[in-house]
Motif scaffolding. Structure first.
Motif, PDB file in Angstrom:
ATOM      1  N   ARG A 116       0.850  -1.189   0.000  1.00  0.00           N
ATOM      2  CA  ARG A 116       0.000   0.000   0.000  1.00  0.00           C
ATOM      3  C   ARG A 116       0.883   1.235   0.000  1.00  0.00           C
ATOM      4  O   ARG A 116       2.045   1.193   0.429  1.00  0.00           O
ATOM      5  CB  ARG A 116      -0.937   0.019   1.200  1.00  0.00           C
ATOM      6  CG  ARG A 116      -0.232   0.227   2.532  1.00  0.00           C
ATOM      7  CD  ARG A 116      -1.239   0.415   3.661  1.00  0.00           C
ATOM      8  NE  ARG A 116      -0.593   0.554   4.938  1.00  0.00           N
ATOM      9  CZ  ARG A 116      -0.079   1.687   5.426  1.00  0.00           C
ATOM     10  NH1 ARG A 116      -0.126   2.794   4.716  1.00  0.00           N
ATOM     11  NH2 ARG A 116       0.478   1.717   6.628  1.00  0.00           N
ATOM     12  N   LEU A 117       0.340   2.331  -0.474  1.00  0.00           N
ATOM     13  CA  LEU A 117       1.057   3.598  -0.405  1.00  0.00           C
ATOM     14  C   LEU A 117       1.058   4.094   1.033  1.00  0.00           C
ATOM     15  O   LEU A 117       0.120   3.833   1.794  1.00  0.00           O
ATOM     16  CB  LEU A 117       0.402   4.632  -1.317  1.00  0.00           C
ATOM     17  CG  LEU A 117       0.528   4.356  -2.814  1.00  0.00           C
ATOM     18  CD1 LEU A 117      -0.319   5.334  -3.611  1.00  0.00           C
ATOM     19  CD2 LEU A 117       1.983   4.423  -3.241  1.00  0.00           C
ATOM     20  N   SER A 118       2.104   4.808   1.393  1.00  0.00           N
ATOM     21  CA  SER A 118       2.174   5.402   2.719  1.00  0.00           C
ATOM     22  C   SER A 118       1.117   6.492   2.846  1.00  0.00           C
ATOM     23  O   SER A 118       0.872   7.236   1.894  1.00  0.00           O
ATOM     24  CB  SER A 118       3.565   5.993   2.952  1.00  0.00           C
ATOM     25  OG  SER A 118       3.586   6.751   4.143  1.00  0.00           O
ATOM     26  N   LYS A 119       0.520   6.591   4.022  1.00  0.00           N
ATOM     27  CA  LYS A 119      -0.474   7.636   4.268  1.00  0.00           C
ATOM     28  C   LYS A 119       0.187   8.951   4.695  1.00  0.00           C
ATOM     29  O   LYS A 119      -0.433  10.001   4.614  1.00  0.00           O
ATOM     30  CB  LYS A 119      -1.460   7.176   5.343  1.00  0.00           C
ATOM     31  CG  LYS A 119      -2.298   5.989   4.898  1.00  0.00           C
ATOM     32  CD  LYS A 119      -3.150   5.451   6.018  1.00  0.00           C
ATOM     33  CE  LYS A 119      -3.886   4.216   5.527  1.00  0.00           C
ATOM     34  NZ  LYS A 119      -4.398   3.401   6.619  1.00  0.00           N
ATOM     35  N   SER A 120       1.445   8.872   5.148  1.00  0.00           N
ATOM     36  CA  SER A 120       2.100  10.072   5.672  1.00  0.00           C
ATOM     37  C   SER A 120       3.264  10.580   4.814  1.00  0.00           C
ATOM     38  O   SER A 120       3.718  11.691   5.015  1.00  0.00           O
ATOM     39  CB  SER A 120       2.614   9.802   7.090  1.00  0.00           C
ATOM     40  OG  SER A 120       3.551   8.742   7.076  1.00  0.00           O
ATOM     41  N   ARG A 121       3.720   9.769   3.852  1.00  0.00           N
ATOM     42  CA  ARG A 121       4.864  10.167   3.028  1.00  0.00           C
ATOM     43  C   ARG A 121       4.573   9.845   1.566  1.00  0.00           C
ATOM     44  O   ARG A 121       4.419   8.690   1.195  1.00  0.00           O
ATOM     45  CB  ARG A 121       6.125   9.424   3.458  1.00  0.00           C
ATOM     46  CG  ARG A 121       6.654   9.835   4.805  1.00  0.00           C
ATOM     47  CD  ARG A 121       7.936   9.044   5.118  1.00  0.00           C
ATOM     48  NE  ARG A 121       8.601   9.569   6.285  1.00  0.00           N
ATOM     49  CZ  ARG A 121       8.342   9.185   7.527  1.00  0.00           C
ATOM     50  NH1 ARG A 121       7.422   8.263   7.759  1.00  0.00           N
ATOM     51  NH2 ARG A 121       9.005   9.707   8.539  1.00  0.00           N
ATOM     52  N   GLU A 122       4.540  10.867   0.740  1.00  0.00           N
ATOM     53  CA  GLU A 122       4.264  10.695  -0.688  1.00  0.00           C
ATOM     54  C   GLU A 122       5.348   9.880  -1.399  1.00  0.00           C
ATOM     55  O   GLU A 122       5.085   9.217  -2.394  1.00  0.00           O
ATOM     56  CB  GLU A 122       4.152  12.078  -1.337  1.00  0.00           C
ATOM     57  CG  GLU A 122       3.941  12.042  -2.823  1.00  0.00           C
ATOM     58  CD  GLU A 122       3.974  13.424  -3.450  1.00  0.00           C
ATOM     59  OE1 GLU A 122       3.780  13.483  -4.682  1.00  0.00           O
ATOM     60  OE2 GLU A 122       4.191  14.429  -2.747  1.00  0.00           O
ATOM     61  N   GLY A 125       6.124   3.670  -0.297  1.00  0.00           N
ATOM     62  CA  GLY A 125       5.038   2.713  -0.136  1.00  0.00           C
ATOM     63  C   GLY A 125       5.482   1.645   0.848  1.00  0.00           C
ATOM     64  O   GLY A 125       6.677   1.530   1.164  1.00  0.00           O
TER      65      GLY A 125
END
Length: 171
Positions: A116-122, A125
């Motif tokens: 999943r992609l990180s929720k806090s860092r663009e 993942g």
């Protein structure tokens, strides 16, 4: 002559759930590896480096330090999984179902469980894998799950590119 770029490792986008990576390089664990690793980590259990002591155990010979087994198998996975790591988030469910002895050769493979992609860092993942280490006979000696935060393509730090100095001509 064209310059050829070597292996750069995988990025977050390169992983798919269900992918299996057989890690290519096996590693024979030697008596010296076992003794040095055990002493360097400050856990001097004689079953790892005192052959006379270990001969009196039910195994009859030294056991490889289990943390060395973990480090070896994790290290085998780096070129396939985490060469572009931002950070390791954790190791879970570490199991050692069979002993490792000096002279055993350890191989390993990993399977991608989720991503999943990180929720806090663009820029990153998160990938979760299951890794299995086994000896030369195919006996499973370690299993664990690892959660890795990996750079997305284009966000990774740039590797330094030193130039080879030209040899001076003498004469």
């Amino acid at each position: 002559m064209a310059e050829k770029i070597g292996w750069q490792g995988r990025f977050y986008e390169d992983f798919e759930v269900g992918d299996v990576y057989p890690h290519q390089i096996g590693r024979t664990l030697l008596s010296a590896d076992n003794s040095w690793f055990t002493l360097l980590m400050g856990a001097p259990s004689p079953v790892h480096f005192d052959h006379h002591y270990a001969a009196q155990t039910e195994f009859g010979k030294p056991l490889v330090n289990s943390v060395l087994t973990l480090a070896t198998v994790m290290g085998q996975s780096v070129s396939d999984l985490s060469q572009n790591v931002f950070g390791n988030l954790g190791w879970d469910e570490i199991r050692m179902p069979a002993p490792v002895f000096e002279g055993d050769t350890i191989y390993s493979q990993s399977e991608v469980l989720e991503k999943r992609l990180s929720k806090s860092r663009e820029s990153v993942g998160i990938v979760r894998v299951s890794t299995v280490g086994f000896n030369q006979d195919g006996t499973v000696v370690i299993t664990f799950k690892r959660t890795i935060m990996l750079y997305r393509r284009g966000y990774q730090p740039k590797l330094p590119k030193p130039k080879l100095a030209e040899a001076k001509k003498t004469g």
